[in-house]
Design an enzyme around this catalytic site. Structure first.
Site, PDB file in Angstrom:
ATOM      1  N   GLU A 193       0.882  -1.160   0.000  1.00  0.00           N
ATOM      2  CA  GLU A 193       0.000   0.000   0.000  1.00  0.00           C
ATOM      3  C   GLU A 193       0.922   1.213   0.000  1.00  0.00           C
ATOM      4  OE1 GLU A 193      -3.540   1.773   2.804  1.00  0.00           O
ATOM      5  OE2 GLU A 193      -2.848  -0.260   3.135  1.00  0.00           O
ATOM      6  N   ARG A 238       4.860 -13.025   9.806  1.00  0.00           N
ATOM      7  CA  ARG A 238       5.571 -11.788   9.477  1.00  0.00           C
ATOM      8  C   ARG A 238       6.877 -11.716  10.262  1.00  0.00           C
ATOM      9  NH1 ARG A 238       1.728  -7.921   9.256  1.00  0.00           N
ATOM     10  NH2 ARG A 238       3.222  -6.220   9.260  1.00  0.00           N
ATOM     11  N   LYS A 292       4.312   1.398  10.227  1.00  0.00           N
ATOM     12  CA  LYS A 292       4.496   2.558   9.358  1.00  0.00           C
ATOM     13  C   LYS A 292       3.993   3.819  10.060  1.00  0.00           C
ATOM     14  CE  LYS A 292       3.464   0.147   5.107  1.00  0.00           C
ATOM     15  NZ  LYS A 292       2.409   0.026   4.112  1.00  0.00           N
TER      16      LYS A 292
HETATM   17  P1  ATP Z   1       0.941  -1.334   7.544  1.00  0.00           P
HETATM   18  O1  ATP Z   1      -0.137  -2.186   8.173  1.00  0.00           O
HETATM   19  O2  ATP Z   1       1.903  -0.726   8.522  1.00  0.00           O
HETATM   20  O3  ATP Z   1       0.420  -0.392   6.517  1.00  0.00           O
HETATM   21  P2  ATP Z   1       1.362  -3.545   5.828  1.00  0.00           P
HETATM   22  O4  ATP Z   1       1.909  -4.775   6.404  1.00  0.00           O
HETATM   23  O5  ATP Z   1      -0.082  -3.520   5.560  1.00  0.00           O
HETATM   24  O6  ATP Z   1       1.834  -2.381   6.754  1.00  0.00           O
HETATM   25  P3  ATP Z   1       1.752  -3.329   3.019  1.00  0.00           P
HETATM   26  O7  ATP Z   1       2.316  -2.202   2.263  1.00  0.00           O
HETATM   27  O8  ATP Z   1       0.321  -3.614   2.838  1.00  0.00           O
HETATM   28  O9  ATP Z   1       2.117  -3.099   4.542  1.00  0.00           O
HETATM   29  O10 ATP Z   1       2.612  -4.641   2.789  1.00  0.00           O
HETATM   30  C1  ATP Z   1       3.013  -5.148   1.541  1.00  0.00           C
HETATM   31  C2  ATP Z   1       3.355  -6.595   1.708  1.00  0.00           C
HETATM   32  O11 ATP Z   1       4.407  -6.756   2.651  1.00  0.00           O
HETATM   33  C3  ATP Z   1       2.176  -7.391   2.232  1.00  0.00           C
HETATM   34  O12 ATP Z   1       2.058  -8.560   1.458  1.00  0.00           O
HETATM   35  C4  ATP Z   1       2.527  -7.681   3.655  1.00  0.00           C
HETATM   36  O13 ATP Z   1       2.000  -8.903   4.054  1.00  0.00           O
HETATM   37  C5  ATP Z   1       4.059  -7.709   3.632  1.00  0.00           C
HETATM   38  N1  ATP Z   1       4.624  -7.345   4.936  1.00  0.00           N
HETATM   39  C6  ATP Z   1       4.430  -6.213   5.613  1.00  0.00           C
HETATM   40  N2  ATP Z   1       5.065  -6.246   6.804  1.00  0.00           N
HETATM   41  C7  ATP Z   1       5.700  -7.433   6.878  1.00  0.00           C
HETATM   42  C8  ATP Z   1       6.535  -8.087   7.856  1.00  0.00           C
HETATM   43  N3  ATP Z   1       6.830  -7.501   9.009  1.00  0.00           N
HETATM   44  N4  ATP Z   1       7.004  -9.317   7.567  1.00  0.00           N
HETATM   45  C9  ATP Z   1       6.712  -9.897   6.409  1.00  0.00           C
HETATM   46  N5  ATP Z   1       5.947  -9.364   5.462  1.00  0.00           N
HETATM   47  C10 ATP Z   1       5.428  -8.145   5.672  1.00  0.00           C
HETATM   48 MG    MG Z   2      -1.556  -3.293   4.267  1.00  0.00          MG
END
Ligand code: ATP
Ligand code: MG
Length: 546
Positions: free
Chosen positions: A31, A257, A267
């Site tokens: 995102e 994760r 974030k």
């Molecule tokens: P936030 O909730 O802080 O916005 P997010 O996890 O939703 O973060 P995205 O930009 O949606 O962030 O994530 C892109 C991809 O990275 C998704 O497929 C997510 O599952 C993966 N991802 C995010 N954080 C982690 C993590 N700590 N370990 C492994 N994969 C991750």
């Molecule tokens: Mg997300």
């Protein structure tokens, strides 16, 4: 790349063997609401790793269906970070380009009697949703006719209703043990301008509806996400099946994760640090963002090595920060040139040496191809104060009164006299050089155990060095709130004297300051005013067999 298979690859092997899929297609769907962090690196390594292993494809898809908080800055930084890690996406896509596809899917569901428009408020929906122990209550709007639903949904699209006045719900099962299946909302009214589609839409799809459609529309075979989405998988499958996407339909697979001790992956909190000016920016070398780690001097290969070594699992856990550092150290030990820097200078005057000379000193004994650099040497030098002891403890192999030490890449010297001030502090050492002891051509026969770094007084360069620690302090007395754990000591500015060869270093070049640690030249350097960030210390504090 390791030859061992993780559980995701086992699933893929099965799907290929059974003929369910003939080629493998993954995607990375960030995102664009912040910068990528070390957790994303794990997801990137999994998705692009599968692409490489199976000769498949992987898309970069910006998941920008939420109109409120997207930014071009984030899109650009994400692309840059993925390239930095050395990954190449097949297609670059924006989920918002599929709003029409999503709308058509919603219409299809309505026509099949599988979705209905509801006038309930968010609060009413929540109250009727039930709990883990109690079934939900059916919406009073659940049995509207297909015709009425179609008319109302088109009106929602055409801007007839205010935000929140109506929603579209999937008609699944209010008695399902899985709360996500209790008629989830799939479209809402939101009069907001979208960065890509402008004011074309005033209804937006919910994530759980949009994501499977994005995957299916792109022909993704394996949709890899983190464990929180496990309970959403039945809804994912329901959407894909009922929207009649062709086979092979995408399959969602969840993994744990990445969490790292004392490392923030939220974030929202990272953005707060940036907005409040607690850090230099998203790319502050203390930040766990990929741009921060890059500026910190972490090599991309070391991050990939780390992700490979920690593996992929279904159980949540926290990895020690020192394990990441140890991967970085392993890499730098092979790749970083050694140079000399003195942090606490103590002057050495060589009383029996006149003039100056240029020594040729090896850059890195661990490198595959040995290279050398010029290091000036003359009568006045600096060594580190910690390498001299007026009253040495037993087995002290560095410099002491009437003792010998080797200056790295140069000569053996003998300490003839330690000059002190009125308080007894050593201000200068008067030494003599052993002339026939030059490194590589030593015929002196003198055995010395200590080798120390030094710089030439006249030509050495004063530089700024940032000593870095975690942004968060350890959890003490159960205090886990990030705001209270901010480490005020996380960046300490000190100065050092370095050898002049560093004047030709480029931003991002990494070095071992001999016997001290690894450092990278920061982009804040201007001309001969050099700024270095500490990458990692020399000593490995990670103990794999605890
Ligand atoms: P936030 O909730 O802080 O916005 P997010 O996890 O939703 O973060 P995205 O930009 O949606 O962030 O994530 C892109 C991809 O990275 C998704 O497929 C997510 O599952 C993966 N991802 C995010 N954080 C982690 C993590 N700590 N370990 C492994 N994969 C991750
Ligand atoms: Mg997300």
């Amino acid at each position: 790349m390791s030859e061992f298979k993780n559980f995701i690859e086992d699933i893929i092997d099965g799907d290929l063997a059974s003929g369910k899929v003939s080629e493998v297609y993954t995607r990375f769907p960030p995102e664009p609401n912040g910068y990528l962090h070390i957790g994303h690196a794990k997801s990137l390594c999994i998705n692009f790793g599968i692409k490489a292993k199976y000769n498949g494809k992987c898309n970069l898809r910006f998941d920008d269906t939420n109109p409120s908080k997207e930014d071009v800055e984030y899109v650009e930084s994400i692309k840059q970070d993925i390239k930095w890690l050395g990954f190449e996406w097949d297609k670059l896509l924006f989920a918002s380009d599929y709003f029409d596809v999503m709308f058509d899917c919603a219409v299809k569901l309505i026509k099949k009697g599988l979705a209905y428009v509801s006038d309930e408020t968010a609060e009413e929906i929540r109250q009727r949703r039930g709990t883990l122990y109690e079934a939900g209550i059916e919406s009073p709007f659940r049995n509207r006719s297909v015709e009425e639903n179609l008319k109302l949904f088109y009106e929602m699209r055409d801007g007839v209703y205010e935000d929140g006045a109506k929603v579209l719900r999937a008609k699944i099962d209010m008695g399902s043990p899985n709360l996500n299946m209790r008629d989830p909302v799939i479209y809402r009214v939101l009069h907001a301008t979208h960065h890509n589609t402008g004011d074309k839409w005033c209804i937006y799809p919910m994530y759980d509806f949009a994501h499977p459609i994005e995957d299916a529309h792109e022909g993704i075979t394996h949709s890899i996400c983190t464990l929180e989405f496990e309970d959403h998988r039945p809804l994912y499958d329901w959407v894909v099946q009922n929207c009649d996407f062709p086979k092979p339909q995408p399959q969602q697979i969840e993994f744990a994760r990445l969490n790292v001790t004392n490392t923030i992956m939220s974030k929202r909190y990272l953005k707060k640090l940036v907005d409040e000016g607690k850090v230099l920016g998203w790319d502050d070398p203390r930040m766990p963002t990929l741009s921060g780690l890059r500026r910190r001097g972490y090599p991309p290969e070391a991050l990939k090595d780390f992700c490979e070594r920690i593996g992929v699992s279904k159980a949540n856990s926290e990895v020690q920060e020192s394990y990441l550092q140890s991967c970085v150290r392993d890499n730098l030990n092979r790749t970083a040139n050694r140079v000399m820097a003195v942090f606490e200078p103590l002057k050495v005057v060589l009383t029996n040496y006149e003039g100056s000379e240029i020594l040729s000193v090896e850059d890195n004994g661990n490198a595959e191809v040995l290279t050398y650099r010029d290091v000036p040497f003359s009568k006045e030098l600096y060594i580190d104060r910690s390498d001299f002891a007026l009253v040495p403890p037993p087995k002290y192999y560095r410099l002491k009164p009437d003792g010998y030490v080797r200056l790295k890449g140069a000569y053996i010297i003998h300490c003839d006299e330690a000059v002190t001030d009125e308080n007894g502090n050593v201000t200068e050492l008067r030494c003599s050089v052993v002339h026939n002891s030059k490194s590589g051509e030593d015929t002196s026969g003198i055995k010395v155990k200590g080798v120390i770094q030094w710089v030439d007084a006249k030509t050495s360069v004063d530089v700024t060095v940032r000593k870095l620690q975690s942004l968060l302090t350890d959890v003490v007395d159960g205090v886990t709130d990030f705001n209270e754990r901010f480490n005020e000591q996380s960046m300490q500015i000190v100065t050092a004297k370095v050898e002049p060869s560093l004047l030709s270093a480029k931003i991002g070049d990494r070095f071992q300051f001999m016997r001290v640690g690894y450092y990278v030249l920061d982009k804040d350097s201007v001309g001969s005013k050099l700024v270095f960030n500490e990458i990692v210390g020399l000593k490995d504090s990670f103990n794999a067999v605890k």
